[in-house]
Motif scaffolding. Structure first.
Motif, mmCIF file in Angstrom:
data_model
loop_
_atom_site.group_PDB
_atom_site.id
_atom_site.type_symbol
_atom_site.label_atom_id
_atom_site.label_comp_id
_atom_site.label_asym_id
_atom_site.label_seq_id
_atom_site.Cartn_x
_atom_site.Cartn_y
_atom_site.Cartn_z
ATOM 1 N N ASP A 104 51.527 34.487 56.424
ATOM 2 C CA ASP A 104 50.740 34.764 55.853
ATOM 3 C C ASP A 104 50.247 35.677 54.830
ATOM 4 O O ASP A 104 49.700 35.270 53.666
ATOM 5 N N LEU A 105 49.874 36.297 55.264
ATOM 6 C CA LEU A 105 49.720 37.626 55.023
ATOM 7 C C LEU A 105 50.663 39.015 54.685
ATOM 8 O O LEU A 105 51.337 38.788 55.652
ATOM 9 N N ALA A 111 36.946 42.017 47.658
ATOM 10 C CA ALA A 111 37.471 41.240 46.129
ATOM 11 C C ALA A 111 37.668 41.931 45.085
ATOM 12 O O ALA A 111 37.250 43.547 44.955
ATOM 13 N N ASP A 130 43.656 45.536 45.546
ATOM 14 C CA ASP A 130 44.796 45.603 45.219
ATOM 15 C C ASP A 130 45.408 45.680 46.833
ATOM 16 O O ASP A 130 46.502 44.535 47.604
ATOM 17 N N ARG A 183 42.526 36.138 53.464
ATOM 18 C CA ARG A 183 42.418 34.262 53.087
ATOM 19 C C ARG A 183 41.984 33.483 52.548
ATOM 20 O O ARG A 183 41.865 32.864 52.005
ATOM 21 N N THR A 184 40.975 33.750 51.750
ATOM 22 C CA THR A 184 40.255 33.121 50.979
ATOM 23 C C THR A 184 40.744 33.808 49.573
ATOM 24 O O THR A 184 39.434 32.639 48.670
ATOM 25 N N LEU A 185 41.246 34.658 49.187
ATOM 26 C CA LEU A 185 41.454 35.315 48.436
ATOM 27 C C LEU A 185 42.061 34.944 47.565
ATOM 28 O O LEU A 185 43.349 34.975 48.277
ATOM 29 N N ASP A 186 41.996 34.686 45.681
ATOM 30 C CA ASP A 186 43.836 35.154 46.065
ATOM 31 C C ASP A 186 44.313 35.163 44.578
ATOM 32 O O ASP A 186 43.125 35.080 43.518
ATOM 33 N N PRO A 187 44.990 35.932 44.081
ATOM 34 C CA PRO A 187 46.195 36.153 45.840
ATOM 35 C C PRO A 187 45.381 37.273 46.377
ATOM 36 O O PRO A 187 44.333 37.734 46.698
ATOM 37 N N PRO A 188 45.451 37.246 47.925
ATOM 38 C CA PRO A 188 45.454 37.816 48.879
ATOM 39 C C PRO A 188 45.797 39.391 48.492
ATOM 40 O O PRO A 188 47.017 39.633 48.268
#
Length: 209
Positions: A143-144, A56, A59, A89-94
């Protein structure tokens, strides 16, 4: 830039950490055991929640997890890939993802994959095939932001940091296979370059010495 390197205790992962820190980047080393030093975090690559917590704020995440002690486990890399992708995928932004890959998925001049060639070394075959299958999985991840960085079929080994290497995309010619060897140190340069410049989204690149 903030990087998190999964598998930071390994031969390649440790060199990526050294290269990134040498350029002044902030690096979190994610290891399976022994996380008692500054910027070292323990997380099992197969535990998405633990991976997400460990990376988490990064970058860029480098997945350098390997399985030298489990050479017969061809499914290792796909399971690790699924877990890391689930975590990001659980991190915002990934964060962006860079994968330390293998050459099994590289295309030969005829359009085939090296992992499908007959006569693969018995000991190395599970890793070659496993890395190919992992890239097949990543290619469906839309999506990543990911980049898969492969060593050449000629091999990767400890050596000198020369800064002299070439990049190719997806394919390497037959004439280059037997003679092309890249040092882990130069490979680490290529990985950190990609982390900094983000030049190859959703692509496999091969680092040739």
């Amino acid at each position: 830039m903030r990087l998190a390197v999964i598998g930071a205790a390994g031969r390649i992962g440790s060199r990526i950490v050294t290269e990134a820190r040498g350029r002044g980047h902030e690096v979190t080393s994610v290891v399976r055991t022994g996380g008692d030093a500054d910027h070292v975090v323990v997380a099992d690559v197969f535990d998405p929640s633990a991976v997400a917590a460990a990376v988490a704020g990064a970058d860029v995440v480098v997945n350098a997890a390997g399985h030298a002690a489990q050479l017969d486990d061809a499914g290792f890399y796909v399971r690790a890939a699924r877990s890391v992708v689930a975590a990001l995928r659980t991190l915002d932004p990934p964060p962006r993802l860079i994968v330390v890959g293998g050459f099994g998925s590289l295309r030969d001049p005829a359009g085939g994959q090296y992992a499908d060639r007959p006569g693969l070394p018995v000991q190395a075959a599970p890793e070659i095939v496993g890395q190919r299958d992992a890239l097949t999985y990543y290619r469906d991840v839309e999506d990543l932001y990911w980049t898969y960085v492969s060593p050449p079929p000629g091999g990767i080994a400890p050596g000198e940091r020369t800064g002299t290497f070439q990049l190719a995309r997806d394919t390497i010619g037959d004439r280059e296979v037997s003679s092309t060897l890249v040092s882990m140190e130069d490979y680490a340069i290529a990985v950190v370059d990609e982390a900094v410049h983000a030049r190859h989204p959703h692509a496999c690149v091969v680092v040739m010495g």
